[in-house]
Write a protein that holds these residues in place. Structure first.
Motif, PDB file in Angstrom:
ATOM      1  N   ARG A 154       0.828  -1.204   0.000  1.00  7.44           N
ATOM      2  CA  ARG A 154       0.000   0.000   0.000  1.00  7.44           C
ATOM      3  C   ARG A 154       0.870   1.265   0.000  1.00  7.44           C
ATOM      4  O   ARG A 154       0.508   2.267  -0.632  1.00  7.44           O
ATOM      5  N   ALA A 155       2.001   1.216   0.687  1.00  9.74           N
ATOM      6  CA  ALA A 155       2.922   2.358   0.661  1.00  9.74           C
ATOM      7  C   ALA A 155       3.430   2.596  -0.757  1.00  9.74           C
ATOM      8  O   ALA A 155       3.506   3.745  -1.223  1.00  9.74           O
ATOM      9  N   LEU A 156       3.755   1.522  -1.460  1.00 12.25           N
ATOM     10  CA  LEU A 156       4.191   1.650  -2.856  1.00 12.25           C
ATOM     11  C   LEU A 156       3.056   2.194  -3.727  1.00 12.25           C
ATOM     12  O   LEU A 156       3.284   3.039  -4.601  1.00 12.25           O
ATOM     13  N   ALA A 157       1.835   1.731  -3.481  1.00 19.82           N
ATOM     14  CA  ALA A 157       0.686   2.226  -4.242  1.00 19.82           C
ATOM     15  C   ALA A 157       0.459   3.713  -3.978  1.00 19.82           C
ATOM     16  O   ALA A 157       0.053   4.458  -4.883  1.00 19.82           O
ATOM     17  N   SER A 158       0.721   4.155  -2.760  1.00 19.63           N
ATOM     18  CA  SER A 158       0.571   5.578  -2.436  1.00 19.63           C
ATOM     19  C   SER A 158       1.585   6.419  -3.190  1.00 19.63           C
ATOM     20  O   SER A 158       1.261   7.498  -3.700  1.00 19.63           O
ATOM     21  N   LEU A 159       2.825   5.944  -3.261  1.00 18.45           N
ATOM     22  CA  LEU A 159       3.848   6.660  -4.025  1.00 18.45           C
ATOM     23  C   LEU A 159       3.481   6.684  -5.512  1.00 18.45           C
ATOM     24  O   LEU A 159       3.647   7.710  -6.187  1.00 18.45           O
ATOM     25  N   ALA A 160       2.973   5.574  -6.015  1.00 22.67           N
ATOM     26  CA  ALA A 160       2.556   5.520  -7.422  1.00 22.67           C
ATOM     27  C   ALA A 160       1.405   6.487  -7.681  1.00 22.67           C
ATOM     28  O   ALA A 160       1.352   7.140  -8.734  1.00 22.67           O
ATOM     29  N   ALA A 161       0.478   6.610  -6.723  1.00 27.84           N
ATOM     30  CA  ALA A 161      -0.652   7.530  -6.877  1.00 27.84           C
ATOM     31  C   ALA A 161      -0.174   8.974  -6.910  1.00 27.84           C
ATOM     32  O   ALA A 161      -0.664   9.788  -7.713  1.00 27.84           O
ATOM     33  N   ALA A 162       0.788   9.322  -6.043  1.00 25.51           N
ATOM     34  CA  ALA A 162       1.332  10.685  -6.046  1.00 25.51           C
ATOM     35  C   ALA A 162       2.061  10.973  -7.348  1.00 25.51           C
ATOM     36  O   ALA A 162       1.952  12.067  -7.917  1.00 25.51           O
ATOM     37  N   SER A 163       2.782   9.980  -7.840  1.00 24.19           N
ATOM     38  CA  SER A 163       3.491  10.132  -9.112  1.00 24.19           C
ATOM     39  C   SER A 163       2.510  10.338 -10.262  1.00 24.19           C
ATOM     40  O   SER A 163       2.692  11.220 -11.112  1.00 24.19           O
ATOM     41  N   ALA A 164       1.444   9.543 -10.279  1.00 20.95           N
ATOM     42  CA  ALA A 164       0.443   9.653 -11.350  1.00 20.95           C
ATOM     43  C   ALA A 164      -0.249  11.004 -11.319  1.00 20.95           C
ATOM     44  O   ALA A 164      -0.656  11.522 -12.365  1.00 20.95           O
ATOM     45  N   ALA A 165      -0.352  11.593 -10.123  1.00 21.55           N
ATOM     46  CA  ALA A 165      -0.989  12.904  -9.984  1.00 21.55           C
ATOM     47  C   ALA A 165      -0.037  14.052 -10.307  1.00 21.55           C
ATOM     48  O   ALA A 165      -0.448  15.216 -10.289  1.00 21.55           O
ATOM     49  N   GLY A 166       1.211  13.730 -10.595  1.00 23.85           N
ATOM     50  CA  GLY A 166       2.185  14.763 -10.946  1.00 23.85           C
ATOM     51  C   GLY A 166       2.683  15.570  -9.767  1.00 23.85           C
ATOM     52  O   GLY A 166       3.134  16.713  -9.936  1.00 23.85           O
ATOM     53  N   ARG A 167       2.646  14.989  -8.565  1.00 24.68           N
ATOM     54  CA  ARG A 167       3.097  15.687  -7.379  1.00 24.68           C
ATOM     55  C   ARG A 167       4.469  15.176  -6.938  1.00 24.68           C
ATOM     56  O   ARG A 167       4.816  14.019  -7.174  1.00 24.68           O
ATOM     57  N   GLU A 168       5.247  16.053  -6.290  1.00 28.22           N
ATOM     58  CA  GLU A 168       6.480  15.588  -5.681  1.00 28.22           C
ATOM     59  C   GLU A 168       6.134  14.509  -4.676  1.00 28.22           C
ATOM     60  O   GLU A 168       5.102  14.583  -4.003  1.00 28.22           O
ATOM     61  N   HIS A 169       7.019  13.537  -4.543  1.00 23.42           N
ATOM     62  CA  HIS A 169       6.750  12.455  -3.610  1.00 23.42           C
ATOM     63  C   HIS A 169       8.059  11.920  -3.049  1.00 23.42           C
ATOM     64  O   HIS A 169       9.088  11.897  -3.729  1.00 23.42           O
ATOM     65  N   ALA A 170       7.995  11.530  -1.789  1.00 23.26           N
ATOM     66  CA  ALA A 170       9.191  11.060  -1.097  1.00 23.26           C
ATOM     67  C   ALA A 170       8.857   9.848  -0.248  1.00 23.26           C
ATOM     68  O   ALA A 170       7.739   9.724   0.270  1.00 23.26           O
ATOM     69  N   ALA A 171       9.825   8.966  -0.114  1.00 25.59           N
ATOM     70  CA  ALA A 171       9.712   7.822   0.791  1.00 25.59           C
ATOM     71  C   ALA A 171      10.770   7.974   1.870  1.00 25.59           C
ATOM     72  O   ALA A 171      11.956   8.165   1.569  1.00 25.59           O
ATOM     73  N   VAL A 172      10.343   7.930   3.110  1.00 27.32           N
ATOM     74  CA  VAL A 172      11.251   7.984   4.249  1.00 27.32           C
ATOM     75  C   VAL A 172      11.401   6.572   4.782  1.00 27.32           C
ATOM     76  O   VAL A 172      10.420   5.976   5.256  1.00 27.32           O
ATOM     77  N   LEU A 173      12.600   6.020   4.707  1.00 37.73           N
ATOM     78  CA  LEU A 173      12.846   4.679   5.230  1.00 37.73           C
ATOM     79  C   LEU A 173      13.356   4.831   6.654  1.00 37.73           C
ATOM     80  O   LEU A 173      14.428   5.387   6.890  1.00 37.73           O
ATOM     81  N   ALA A 174      12.557   4.348   7.598  1.00 34.10           N
ATOM     82  CA  ALA A 174      12.861   4.495   9.022  1.00 34.10           C
ATOM     83  C   ALA A 174      13.012   3.105   9.633  1.00 34.10           C
ATOM     84  O   ALA A 174      12.096   2.609  10.308  1.00 34.10           O
ATOM     85  N   PRO A 175      14.150   2.446   9.416  1.00 35.36           N
ATOM     86  CA  PRO A 175      14.319   1.076   9.912  1.00 35.36           C
ATOM     87  C   PRO A 175      14.433   1.024  11.427  1.00 35.36           C
ATOM     88  O   PRO A 175      14.742   2.019  12.080  1.00 35.36           O
ATOM     89  N   HIS A 176      14.165  -0.165  11.969  1.00 33.05           N
ATOM     90  CA  HIS A 176      14.411  -0.425  13.384  1.00 33.05           C
ATOM     91  C   HIS A 176      15.562  -1.425  13.481  1.00 33.05           C
ATOM     92  O   HIS A 176      16.128  -1.834  12.457  1.00 33.05           O
ATOM     93  N   GLU A 177      15.912  -1.824  14.681  1.00 30.88           N
ATOM     94  CA  GLU A 177      17.080  -2.697  14.857  1.00 30.88           C
ATOM     95  C   GLU A 177      16.959  -4.011  14.090  1.00 30.88           C
ATOM     96  O   GLU A 177      17.945  -4.581  13.660  1.00 30.88           O
ATOM     97  N   GLY A 178      15.728  -4.494  13.915  1.00 31.20           N
ATOM     98  CA  GLY A 178      15.553  -5.770  13.239  1.00 31.20           C
ATOM     99  C   GLY A 178      15.402  -5.693  11.734  1.00 31.20           C
ATOM    100  O   GLY A 178      15.309  -6.727  11.060  1.00 31.20           O
ATOM    101  N   THR A 179      15.383  -4.495  11.174  1.00 35.98           N
ATOM    102  CA  THR A 179      15.218  -4.337   9.724  1.00 35.98           C
ATOM    103  C   THR A 179      16.494  -4.750   9.009  1.00 35.98           C
ATOM    104  O   THR A 179      17.594  -4.340   9.389  1.00 35.98           O
ATOM    105  N   THR A 180      16.364  -5.552   7.966  1.00 36.26           N
ATOM    106  CA  THR A 180      17.542  -6.010   7.223  1.00 36.26           C
ATOM    107  C   THR A 180      17.806  -5.111   6.016  1.00 36.26           C
ATOM    108  O   THR A 180      16.910  -4.421   5.521  1.00 36.26           O
ATOM    109  N   ASP A 181      19.047  -5.156   5.539  1.00 35.29           N
ATOM    110  CA  ASP A 181      19.384  -4.433   4.312  1.00 35.29           C
ATOM    111  C   ASP A 181      18.542  -4.952   3.150  1.00 35.29           C
ATOM    112  O   ASP A 181      18.133  -4.181   2.277  1.00 35.29           O
ATOM    113  N   GLY A 182      18.297  -6.255   3.144  1.00 39.60           N
ATOM    114  CA  GLY A 182      17.512  -6.843   2.067  1.00 39.60           C
ATOM    115  C   GLY A 182      16.107  -6.265   1.998  1.00 39.60           C
ATOM    116  O   GLY A 182      15.588  -6.019   0.904  1.00 39.60           O
TER     117      GLY A 182
END
Length: 220
Positions: free
Chosen positions: A130-158
């Motif tokens: 759904r987060a990816l779909a939200s970014l795609a929706a902002a892109s389709a609307a011609g608006r600037e869009h950003a993704a903030v990646l906020a990992p926690h200790e258990g988040t992997t690079d993968g």
């Protein structure tokens, strides 16, 4: 007799200036319109009340932009659209959300300059979709869009590299900002993140690596 509120309304915990602590406009002085969490002290606003209040505050001090943030602001998309239809803001407006409501992004996007999606990697794969779909929706609307990646200790690079790759496919114009996990005893970051940014930029060039601005100066 108690007056009844008709039409959309939303509980807002505060409307005040602050410094953006994360993401594409980090460090900018913004007017934060913070939508309230369930048990948070708040004031119920109608679209007319919100437009009038924000217009007044914007005219009182220098600001870069307005941030519609807090707890699930897009749950109040009807109110946001109505309020912003009543007043033409002289400064850009950002909606800062978790990406759970891509349909609401489509409705709100014509009224804002920036859609920022914060991904904390604590939810299910469907939430990431759904987060990816939200970014795609902002892109389709011609608006600037950003993704903030906020990992926690258990988040992997993968996990982060997968999201970067998927973002590049569905919304190649996305500004991606990685905010690393930095413990209280550390003042910097390790080679892990240097390597992550190198690998990430091989997938998506518009990738930045910044430390968050800590509270109480930073706001969201």
């Amino acid at each position: 007799m108690t007056a009844r509120t008709t039409g959309p309304a939303a509980a807002i915990a505060g409307i005040s200036p602050g410094i953006q602590s994360q993401g594409a406009w980090m460090g900018r002085r913004q007017l934060f319109v913070r939508f309230a969490a369930e048990a948070e002290t708040a004031v119920l606003y109608t679209p007319e009340m919100l437009a009038r209040h924000v217009q007044r505050v914007v005219g009182q001090s220098p600001l870069h932009s307005i941030s519609l943030s807090g707890r699930d602001p897009l749950a109040s998309e009807e109110l946001i659209v109505d309020a912003l239809s009543r007043w033409q803001s002289p400064i850009p407006i950002m909606v800062d959300c978790d990406g759970e409501r891509p349909e609401a992004v489509t409705k709100v996007a014509p009224h804002v300059a920036m859609v920022q999606v914060t991904v904390e990697f604590v939810n299910t794969t469907s939430s990431l979709d759904r987060a990816l779909a939200s970014l795609a929706a902002a892109s389709a609307a011609g608006r600037e869009h950003a993704a903030v990646l906020a990992p926690h200790e258990g988040t992997t690079d993968g996990q982060m590299l997968w999201f970067i790759e998927q973002t590049h496919q569905v919304a190649p114009g996305t500004k991606i900002v990685v905010h690393p996990v930095v413990g209280a005893e550390r003042t910097g970051v390790d080679r892990r993140y240097a390597s992550l940014v190198e690998r990430g930029m091989a997938i998506h060039n518009d990738l930045a690596f910044w430390l968050r601005i800590p509270g109480p100066v930073g706001g969201r």
